[in-house]
Enzyme design. Structure first.
Site, short mmCIF file in Angstrom:
data_model
loop_
_atom_site.label_atom_id
_atom_site.label_comp_id
_atom_site.label_asym_id
_atom_site.label_seq_id
_atom_site.Cartn_x
_atom_site.Cartn_y
_atom_site.Cartn_z
N ARG A 23 0.82 -1.21 0.00
CA ARG A 23 0.00 0.00 0.00
C ARG A 23 0.86 1.27 0.00
NH1 ARG A 23 -3.19 -3.13 3.66
NH2 ARG A 23 -2.30 -2.05 5.46
N SER A 40 -1.71 -16.49 6.25
CA SER A 40 -2.76 -15.61 6.77
C SER A 40 -4.02 -16.37 7.16
CB SER A 40 -3.10 -14.53 5.74
OG SER A 40 -3.83 -13.48 6.33
N ASN A 43 -5.44 -18.45 13.21
CA ASN A 43 -4.93 -19.33 14.28
C ASN A 43 -5.93 -19.45 15.42
OD1 ASN A 43 -2.84 -17.55 13.03
ND2 ASN A 43 -1.43 -18.99 13.97
N CYS A 44 -6.50 -18.32 15.81
CA CYS A 44 -7.35 -18.28 17.00
C CYS A 44 -8.67 -19.01 16.79
CB CYS A 44 -7.59 -16.84 17.43
SG CYS A 44 -6.07 -15.93 17.78
N THR A 274 16.57 -5.66 14.48
CA THR A 274 17.50 -6.50 15.24
C THR A 274 18.85 -5.78 15.32
OG1 THR A 274 18.32 -7.64 13.27
CG2 THR A 274 16.33 -8.54 14.30
N PRO A 277 20.57 -3.53 11.29
CA PRO A 277 19.50 -2.58 10.96
C PRO A 277 18.72 -2.92 9.70
CG PRO A 277 21.66 -1.62 10.54
CD PRO A 277 21.90 -2.90 11.27
N ASN A 278 19.24 -3.81 8.87
CA ASN A 278 18.53 -4.23 7.66
C ASN A 278 17.60 -5.41 7.91
OD1 ASN A 278 19.87 -2.36 5.81
ND2 ASN A 278 21.70 -3.58 6.22
N ASP A 284 5.49 -13.37 17.39
CA ASP A 284 5.71 -14.26 18.53
C ASP A 284 7.18 -14.64 18.73
OD1 ASP A 284 3.00 -14.14 18.62
OD2 ASP A 284 2.63 -16.23 18.13
N TYR A 427 -24.83 4.34 27.89
CA TYR A 427 -25.68 3.66 28.86
C TYR A 427 -27.12 3.55 28.36
CZ TYR A 427 -29.11 3.42 32.61
OH TYR A 427 -30.21 3.09 33.36
#
Length: 549
Positions: A23, A40, A43-44, A274, A277-278, A284, A427
């Site tokens: 994008r 994609s 999992n849940c 990490t 830098p690249n 997880d 409410y």
């Protein structure tokens, strides 16, 4: 000329990063290398397909390889594995798992999103058992469901009482299987504190789940049909699900010389880079900072992984947003209960030696005069001076999710417990009360901080009474027939003013009621008449969840 970005792993974080990258730039080459067949996927939702709440397997596919490839013009190489990273050359070696062929690809930026793998301990007899499964992906799901469909197991054992383990317990029970849950700790659902988990323990047992706490699996016998526990107990079973937890997939990073912490999480900076830098890492597999205390943590959740993927894509294209940390907001359905938590729990605050105050409340999910209101057990943790909100936990049949979500937003917005009292929340009788449970939690917390009441906790009161303290139960006599704290005396709240002369005035008095409200009123009466007094936080209901379940 566009960049070339290689992404290792195509599920939550990896797929989000790829979509955001495209994008932001149409000219870049974006490659996803995924070891599995699917990308994609949800999992849940996997336990609910096994339990047949979700009946259409295709609904688990958030995106397909052809669909994601065509929509975002991605180079997706599934059934392929990155086996090594050559940092100096900025290349990766990829193995096609179908053909065995290996080749190299260059990159300008590399994103590691390999996820985490289930922990499988070295249990004697495990390798000889064909009925033992873990649940991580679509193939795992297919194997478990096929086993159940073909073998019609009558008994199942789930090793581990975390969120996935309890979701599996419910879904197996929904299929008519007798379920046992074995948990080595003294409670299920580690994000909860013990007294909150005790509510879940009781509900699991009411639903027919055999819950075995503070015990572990010593060995597996008879090809997976008999489990020997550390205590010596023996359990017969037809199916075993290992749900002990997960550990970061970090081999690729370690072999590339990228630092990991003592739990194996890949270490990253505020931009999720990490040591190289690249090379970025997300999801997880990484070490994060918890949002509240900014301490190092491992919090494997889908929401943060998706946000991290988006942030990394932004950073690659020059946007300098940084990752603020993971709050750890989580929720699970456990039979008829919703169980949710956000922020830091009491166990962690004690471990970090952070000063804190705690309250427990038991409001209804919506106006009590409107049908279908259910009680919510809600715990709020906060700083004893500043009112900074540390975290919250809630258990109930209805209304739990939105209360925890509101508190999560309050934490992210650096609101205090005083601010909770001023939140203007929607409410109407079917949905809430004029004083929403979140407002109510703020009122109770600020009463403590403003010096209007002192409290004593559920785990302290027995010792105090045993040592001779006076505990006044201000409920009605009829209420005490359902249970009371041994050693307490009964003076109903409406009689308290007329019986003050019966009370010792040379010691701290303790008061209790059903949920804490009448105890607070009694505390104010006694304080105004010169007594030193403390209210049992959460009343009988919090106490009984632990001692009377």
């Amino acid at each position: 000329m566009g960049k070339k970005i290689v992404i290792v792993g195509g599920v939550a974080g990896g797929a989000s990063a790829a979509a955001r990258l495209r994008r932001l730039d149409e000219s870049s080459t974006i490659m996803i290398v995924e070891r599995g067949e699917y990308i994609s996927f949800a999992n849940c939702g996997l336990p609910y397909y096994i339990g047949e709440t979700i009946q259409d397997r295709s609904k688990l596919m958030v995106q397909t390889v052809p669909g994601l490839r065509s929509r975002y013009q991605l180079d997706i190489r599934n059934l392929s594995e990155v086996t090594s990273i050559q940092r100096e050359e900025k290349t990766v070696t990829i193995k096609n798992l179908s053909t065995g062929e290996s080749y190299t690809e260059g990159y300008d930026s590399l994103i590691l999103s390999p996820g985490a793998q289930p922990i499988v301990p070295d249990i004697p007899g495990l390798s000889d058992s064909s009925n033992v499964f873990t649940l991580r992906n679509i193939p795992d799901t297919d194997r478990i469901k096929q086993f159940i469909d073909l073998n019609n197991p009558q008994e199942a054992v789930i090793v581990g009482g975390g969120f996935i383990g309890l979701e599996m317990a419910e879904n197996l029970a929904e299929r008519g299987i007798q379920v046992s849950v074995i948990e080595m700790a003294n409670q299920v659902m580690a994000p909860l504190d013990y007294e909150m988990a005790a509510v879940v323990h009781k509900h699991l047992r009411e639903k027919g789940v055999r819950l075995i706490l503070e015990d572990g699996v010593q060995a597996i016998h008879e090809g997976g049909h008999r489990i020997e526990l550390t205590s010596g107990k023996q359990i017969k079973t037809d199916l075993i699900i290992l749900s002990i937890g997960v550990r970061p997939e970090n081999v690729l990073a370690i072999n590339a010389g990228l630092p990991v912490n003592d739990r194996g999480g890949i270490q990253v900076n505020e931009y999720l880079q990490t040591a190289d830098p690249n090379i970025y890492a997300i999801g997880d597999a990484i070490e994060v900072k918890d949002f509240v205390l900014q301490s190092q943590a491992f919090i494997p959740l889908a929401g943060p992984a998706n946000r991290q993927g988006r942030l990394v894509a932004d950073h690659i294209y020059g946007k300098t947003k940084h990752y603020k940390g993971t709050l750890g907001s989580s929720i699970a359905k456990v039979f008829d209960l919703t169980v949710a938590a956000t922020g830091i729990n009491e166990k962690r605050l004690k471990q970090m030696q952070s000063p804190y105050q705690v309250i427990h409340i038991h409001p209804l999910s919506h106006a009590g005069y409107y049908p279908g209101a259910y009680p919510i057990s809600l715990k709020l943790l906060f700083h004893p001076d500043t009112g900074q909100i540390y975290g919250a936990q809630a258990v109930g049949a209805e209304g739990v999710d939105k209360r925890i979500d509101v508190i999560a937003a309050a934490i992210m917005g650096n609101l205090s417990v005083w601010d909770l009292t001023e939140l203007e929340l929607s409410y109407a009788p079917p949905y809430s009360s004029a004083k929403d449970p979140v407002n109510y939690a703020g009122y109770v917390a600020t009463n403590i901080l403003d010096g209007l009441v002192e409290t004593v906790q559920w785990h302290e009161i027995n010792h105090l009474v045993k040592d001779g303290a006076t505990l006044i139960d201000v409920r009605e006599p009829l209420e005490r027939k359902a249970g009371f704290i041994e050693g307490s005396i009964n003076i109903p709240l409406n009689d308290l003013r007329s019986r003050l002369k019966e009370l010792p005035d040379n010691e701290t008095l303790y008061v209790t009621c059903q949920v804490g409200l009448r105890g607070y009123l009694a505390s104010r009466i006694l304080s105004e008449h010169g007594f030193q007094v403390k209210n049992l936080d959460g009343g009988w209901k919090t106490y009984a969840a632990v001692y009377n379940s």
